[in-house]
Design a protein around this motif. Structure first.
Motif, short mmCIF file in Angstrom:
data_model
loop_
_atom_site.label_atom_id
_atom_site.label_comp_id
_atom_site.label_asym_id
_atom_site.label_seq_id
_atom_site.Cartn_x
_atom_site.Cartn_y
_atom_site.Cartn_z
N VAL A 10 68.92 16.49 18.29
CA VAL A 10 68.91 16.24 16.84
C VAL A 10 69.85 15.36 16.57
O VAL A 10 71.01 15.23 16.33
CB VAL A 10 69.61 17.38 16.19
CG1 VAL A 10 69.05 17.52 14.56
CG2 VAL A 10 68.70 18.76 16.80
N ASN A 11 69.10 14.01 16.35
CA ASN A 11 69.71 12.69 16.02
C ASN A 11 70.15 12.56 14.76
O ASN A 11 69.70 13.17 13.87
CB ASN A 11 69.08 11.54 16.74
CG ASN A 11 69.64 10.43 16.98
OD1 ASN A 11 71.02 10.46 17.05
ND2 ASN A 11 69.10 9.12 16.75
N LYS A 12 71.07 11.49 14.60
CA LYS A 12 71.41 11.07 13.15
C LYS A 12 72.34 12.06 12.44
O LYS A 12 72.21 12.28 11.22
CB LYS A 12 70.16 10.65 12.33
CG LYS A 12 69.23 9.41 13.09
CD LYS A 12 68.41 8.96 12.11
CE LYS A 12 67.53 7.80 12.74
NZ LYS A 12 66.59 7.17 11.96
N ILE A 19 64.51 -2.55 22.61
CA ILE A 19 64.65 -3.25 21.41
C ILE A 19 64.59 -1.71 20.05
O ILE A 19 63.90 -0.91 20.48
CB ILE A 19 63.90 -4.02 20.94
CG1 ILE A 19 62.34 -3.47 21.24
CG2 ILE A 19 63.73 -5.28 22.04
CD1 ILE A 19 61.24 -4.52 20.53
N THR A 20 65.22 -2.07 19.16
CA THR A 20 65.36 -1.12 18.12
C THR A 20 65.37 -1.99 16.72
O THR A 20 65.52 -2.89 16.77
CB THR A 20 66.69 -0.44 18.01
OG1 THR A 20 67.66 -1.41 17.83
CG2 THR A 20 67.21 0.24 19.43
N SER A 21 64.76 -0.89 15.73
CA SER A 21 64.73 -1.84 14.31
C SER A 21 64.73 -0.56 13.48
O SER A 21 64.37 0.68 13.73
CB SER A 21 63.56 -2.69 14.37
OG SER A 21 62.37 -1.85 13.93
N GLY A 42 59.53 11.50 20.99
CA GLY A 42 59.62 11.81 19.77
C GLY A 42 58.72 11.11 18.96
O GLY A 42 58.24 10.17 19.25
N ARG A 43 58.73 11.45 17.43
CA ARG A 43 58.06 10.58 16.70
C ARG A 43 58.74 9.14 16.52
O ARG A 43 59.76 9.03 16.71
CB ARG A 43 57.90 11.52 15.50
CG ARG A 43 58.98 11.53 14.41
CD ARG A 43 58.35 12.27 13.09
NE ARG A 43 59.85 12.64 12.63
CZ ARG A 43 60.67 12.06 11.97
NH1 ARG A 43 60.28 10.58 11.44
NH2 ARG A 43 61.73 12.62 11.11
N PRO A 44 57.99 8.40 15.94
CA PRO A 44 58.43 6.95 15.52
C PRO A 44 59.79 6.91 14.82
O PRO A 44 60.04 7.90 13.82
CB PRO A 44 57.35 6.17 14.84
CG PRO A 44 56.38 7.00 15.03
CD PRO A 44 56.49 8.32 15.29
N1 LIG Z 1 72.49 6.87 10.86
C1 LIG Z 1 71.90 6.77 12.16
N2 LIG Z 1 70.75 5.86 12.38
C2 LIG Z 1 70.41 5.88 13.55
C3 LIG Z 1 70.82 6.74 14.67
N3 LIG Z 1 70.11 6.43 15.69
C4 LIG Z 1 69.39 5.53 15.60
N4 LIG Z 1 69.52 5.03 14.06
C5 LIG Z 1 68.64 3.92 13.57
O1 LIG Z 1 67.31 4.28 13.37
C6 LIG Z 1 66.38 3.29 13.27
C7 LIG Z 1 65.15 3.41 14.68
O2 LIG Z 1 65.78 3.55 15.72
P1 LIG Z 1 65.40 3.35 17.27
O3 LIG Z 1 66.10 3.48 18.09
O4 LIG Z 1 64.48 2.01 16.99
O5 LIG Z 1 64.27 4.48 17.01
P2 LIG Z 1 62.80 4.83 18.06
O6 LIG Z 1 62.82 6.42 17.94
O7 LIG Z 1 63.16 4.21 19.26
O8 LIG Z 1 61.70 4.18 17.22
P3 LIG Z 1 60.27 3.64 17.68
O9 LIG Z 1 60.52 3.12 18.90
O10 LIG Z 1 59.79 2.95 16.59
O11 LIG Z 1 59.44 5.05 17.97
C8 LIG Z 1 67.25 2.03 13.53
O12 LIG Z 1 67.43 1.72 12.41
C9 LIG Z 1 68.47 2.72 14.37
O13 LIG Z 1 69.66 1.86 13.90
C10 LIG Z 1 71.97 7.61 14.19
O14 LIG Z 1 72.52 8.35 15.23
N5 LIG Z 1 72.38 7.60 13.02
#
Ligand SMILES: Nc1nc2c(ncn2[C@@H]2O[C@H](COP(=O)(O)OP(=O)(O)OP(=O)(O)O)[C@@H](O)[C@H]2O)c(=O)[nH]1
Ligand SMILES: [Mg+2]
Length: 308
Positions: A133-135, A45-47, A25-27
């Motif tokens: 479809v997250n979040k 790791i996440t941010s 997926g996209r960043p």
């Molecule tokens: N509200 C909400 N925030 C979420 C959810 N899942 C992830 N996040 C937030 O989204 C942000 C990015 O999450 P990551 O898991 O680092 O995203 P990623 O897709 O791995 O990002 P990259 O590694 O940069 O591609 C963080 O601040 C998470 O806490 C969700 O289900 N709901």
């Protein structure tokens, strides 16, 4: 494989399923958060900042006869074509034709050009693609869900569309069941207790990078990376010497902070998390060094662990 099964008399391999599941997926859509939730541990790791994940990371989950090998990937993006950006896009797209299932993660209510560009890449893949479809926790009203799913369903012939919240764990079990049902029959590739293909050394460098990203927020020089110079284990303690590489003196000063306060805080938080992960006392020595242009230099990148 078939021959192996014929001479196996235990009867266990007949039922075993195993396969690779790419999380793409996209960043910033929550790919790594999703993997961590599925594994029940913090592996990737996440941010809040996009482009946090930079490498493929395997997360293996084995439950009885089912072994699912998830692959977390860097966000696929369309930013400036520096060497590191190209490396990250390669790491995310090179596996599309080698996996059994693809989880294409998007963010509820936020379809972008980068999502659309990924759809174009998915047209040619042969394996099932599930749209995640997250979040969905950010939707103010659950009634928004149905029209949202209808809109998304025309973008590609998805095998399933599953709304989830990786952060709150909503619908993740449903997602795992759908994945399990699609996995091919196969013997398990990893021992049942193995969680990842990555070394403690690599995971330690990732934890330091996470603290760096989180501590610096918007000030973060994107062009920083962490190298583990020494990782010595003895019975009582693990001693780690690591270097944070940045691209300018200004970036170095930001990371060190006033009277070294910031690097100290990054070091303390990293040490605590690494100690938790490896269940041992940890001594951590952190250095910050300038290496100009490393992020756009293929050779420097390889030297810093960015190689396939
Ligand atoms: N509200 C909400 N925030 C979420 C959810 N899942 C992830 N996040 C937030 O989204 C942000 C990015 O999450 P990551 O898991 O680092 O995203 P990623 O897709 O791995 O990002 P990259 O590694 O940069 O591609 C963080 O601040 C998470 O806490 C969700 O289900 N709901
Ligand atoms: Mg990530």
């Amino acid at each position: 494989m078939a021959k192996l099964k014929m001479i196996d008399h235990s009867g266990t391999t007949d039922k075993q399923r195993c396969g690779y599941v790419a999380i793409i997926g996209r960043p910033n859509v929550g790919k790594s958060t999703l993997l961590n939730h599925i594994l029940g541990m913090k592996l990737s790791i996440t941010s809040r900042k996009p482009q946090t994940t930079r490498h493929q990371i395997l997360g293996v989950k084995t439950v009885e006869d089912i072994q699912t090998i998830y692959v977390d990937t860097p966000g696929i993006h369309q930013r400036r074509g520096t060497a590191i950006n190209k490396y990250m896009n390669r790491a995310a797209t090179s596996l599309l034709n080698d996996v059994d299932i693809i989880l294409f993660v998007v963010q509820a209510k936020k379809w972008t050009e980068e999502d659309q560009a990924i759809i174009e890449k998915l047209h040619s893949v042969k394996c099932p693609v599930l749209l995640i479809v997250n979040k969905m926790d950010i939707l103010d009203n659950k009634k928004q869900l149905l029209p949202l799913i209808q809109d998304l369903s025309v973008k590609l012939d998805f095998t399933e569309i599953i709304p989830v919240s990786a952060l709150n764990g909503i619908n993740i079990e449903i997602l795992e069941d759908k994945v399990a049902a699609l996995l091919p029959e196969n013997v398990h590739f990893y021992p049942g207790d193995q969680v990842t293909d990555r070394s403690m050394r690599f995971l330690a460098s990732e934890i330091i990078r996470e603290k760096l990203i989180r501590e610096l927020g918007q000030e973060l020089p994107y062009t920083s990376t962490v190298n583990i110079d020494k990782y010595d284990e003895d019975e009582n303690i693990v001693r780690i010497h690591a270097t944070i590489f940045v691209e300018s003196k200004g970036q170095k000063a930001i990371i060190i902070g006033k009277k070294g306060a910031r690097i100290k805080s990054i070091g303390t938080k990293s040490r605590e998390d690494i100690a938790k992960m490896i269940e041992s006392k940890v001594y951590l020595n952190l250095w910050v060094k300038v290496r100009e242009g490393w992020s756009n230099d293929e050779r420097a990148l390889r030297g810093l662990g960015y190689s396939e």
